[in-house]
Design a protein around this motif. Sequence first.
Motif, PDB file in Angstrom:
ATOM      1  N   LYS A  40       0.772  -0.855   0.113  1.00  0.00           N
ATOM      2  CA  LYS A  40      -0.046  -0.303   0.056  1.00  0.00           C
ATOM      3  C   LYS A  40       0.903   1.352  -0.232  1.00  0.00           C
ATOM      4  O   LYS A  40       1.972   1.520   0.402  1.00  0.00           O
ATOM      5  N   GLU A  41       0.697   2.014  -0.775  1.00  0.00           N
ATOM      6  CA  GLU A  41       1.172   3.836  -1.312  1.00  0.00           C
ATOM      7  C   GLU A  41       1.858   3.833   0.079  1.00  0.00           C
ATOM      8  O   GLU A  41       2.760   4.340   0.819  1.00  0.00           O
ATOM      9  N   ASP A  42       0.464   4.090   1.428  1.00  0.00           N
ATOM     10  CA  ASP A  42       0.578   4.943   2.331  1.00  0.00           C
ATOM     11  C   ASP A  42       1.371   4.137   3.647  1.00  0.00           C
ATOM     12  O   ASP A  42       2.307   4.582   4.421  1.00  0.00           O
ATOM     13  N   GLU A  43       1.338   2.606   3.010  1.00  0.00           N
ATOM     14  CA  GLU A  43       2.554   2.312   3.644  1.00  0.00           C
ATOM     15  C   GLU A  43       3.904   1.802   4.065  1.00  0.00           C
ATOM     16  O   GLU A  43       4.177   1.876   4.510  1.00  0.00           O
ATOM     17  N   ALA A  44       4.041   2.142   2.650  1.00  0.00           N
ATOM     18  CA  ALA A  44       5.589   2.667   2.073  1.00  0.00           C
ATOM     19  C   ALA A  44       6.149   4.221   2.499  1.00  0.00           C
ATOM     20  O   ALA A  44       6.962   3.617   2.754  1.00  0.00           O
ATOM     21  N   ALA A  45       4.571   5.300   2.060  1.00  0.00           N
ATOM     22  CA  ALA A  45       5.458   6.106   3.193  1.00  0.00           C
ATOM     23  C   ALA A  45       6.370   6.209   4.586  1.00  0.00           C
ATOM     24  O   ALA A  45       7.013   6.485   5.007  1.00  0.00           O
ATOM     25  N   ARG A  46       4.978   4.970   5.137  1.00  0.00           N
ATOM     26  CA  ARG A  46       5.082   5.073   6.734  1.00  0.00           C
ATOM     27  C   ARG A  46       6.444   4.879   6.566  1.00  0.00           C
ATOM     28  O   ARG A  46       7.481   4.873   7.908  1.00  0.00           O
ATOM     29  N   LEU A  47       6.738   3.648   6.074  1.00  0.00           N
ATOM     30  CA  LEU A  47       8.052   2.413   6.072  1.00  0.00           C
ATOM     31  C   LEU A  47       8.937   3.784   5.449  1.00  0.00           C
ATOM     32  O   LEU A  47      10.245   3.637   6.415  1.00  0.00           O
ATOM     33  N   LEU A  99       5.161  -1.613  13.324  1.00  0.00           N
ATOM     34  CA  LEU A  99       4.562  -0.275  12.769  1.00  0.00           C
ATOM     35  C   LEU A  99       3.300  -1.824  12.382  1.00  0.00           C
ATOM     36  O   LEU A  99       2.172  -0.570  11.912  1.00  0.00           O
ATOM     37  N   GLU A 100       2.941  -3.343  12.736  1.00  0.00           N
ATOM     38  CA  GLU A 100       1.723  -3.937  12.097  1.00  0.00           C
ATOM     39  C   GLU A 100       1.280  -2.895  10.877  1.00  0.00           C
ATOM     40  O   GLU A 100      -0.112  -2.756  10.843  1.00  0.00           O
ATOM     41  N   LEU A 101       1.903  -3.145   9.594  1.00  0.00           N
ATOM     42  CA  LEU A 101       1.570  -3.155   8.406  1.00  0.00           C
ATOM     43  C   LEU A 101       1.344  -4.037   7.847  1.00  0.00           C
ATOM     44  O   LEU A 101       1.142  -5.064   7.901  1.00  0.00           O
ATOM     45  N   GLU A 102      -0.107  -3.690   7.092  1.00  0.00           N
ATOM     46  CA  GLU A 102      -1.062  -4.758   6.364  1.00  0.00           C
ATOM     47  C   GLU A 102      -0.607  -5.003   5.259  1.00  0.00           C
ATOM     48  O   GLU A 102      -0.729  -6.686   4.902  1.00  0.00           O
ATOM     49  N   SER A 103       0.250  -4.650   4.757  1.00  0.00           N
ATOM     50  CA  SER A 103       0.795  -5.172   2.830  1.00  0.00           C
ATOM     51  C   SER A 103       2.246  -5.415   3.278  1.00  0.00           C
ATOM     52  O   SER A 103       2.597  -6.391   2.075  1.00  0.00           O
ATOM     53  N   VAL A 104       2.945  -5.637   4.092  1.00  0.00           N
ATOM     54  CA  VAL A 104       4.455  -5.747   4.316  1.00  0.00           C
ATOM     55  C   VAL A 104       4.953  -6.302   5.276  1.00  0.00           C
ATOM     56  O   VAL A 104       3.875  -6.736   6.364  1.00  0.00           O
ATOM     57  N   GLU A 105       6.074  -7.706   4.750  1.00  0.00           N
ATOM     58  CA  GLU A 105       6.535  -7.904   5.316  1.00  0.00           C
ATOM     59  C   GLU A 105       7.651  -8.265   5.857  1.00  0.00           C
ATOM     60  O   GLU A 105       8.616  -7.757   4.448  1.00  0.00           O
TER      61      GLU A 105
END
Length: 163
Positions: A40-47, A99-105
């Motif tokens: 997810k785009e927002d998760e990439a930015a946060r990560l 961070l508990e990102l939904e789309s990232v492992e």
Amino acid sequence: MYQSLLGIFLALFLLSGCHHAPSLPEASLEKTLQAIPRVKEDEAARLAHEAHTYTHTLKARYGATASPRLHNLWVNLGFKERGLCWHYAHDLFAHVRSLELESVESVIVVANLGSYWEEHSAVVVTCKGCDIAQGVVLDAWRNPEGIFYAPVSGDSQYTWERR
């Protein structure tokens, strides 16, 4: 006697493991992470933000003011407690997981396993359920100025495998 100590110091410094690589800007990391399928785009930015910020936190916590090889020497001689590549990898891994990102492992990876002087650890982030080959290496140790990152397939220094 001093020549012997100097010789030992130089040998330890030269053989203290891992390599140096340049840091790249946070915006570039964000784009690199967005290229991972299904992230997810927002998760990439946060990560991207967290990886950059937390790398600097770790460097400050470890007192890393010198090159990674020299810092390894200080740790191996007992002058510093932490700051080897596997310390960075495990601490960064734990932070990314928190961070508990939904789309990232996230996965701890190793190169040159079993080679005392050449073994190196880092973190790979990829999409949930994806192979590490589709991911991005996050290496907080490799660069004294910040985080090193590259697509796993584009990291010319190491061939990574799951730890």
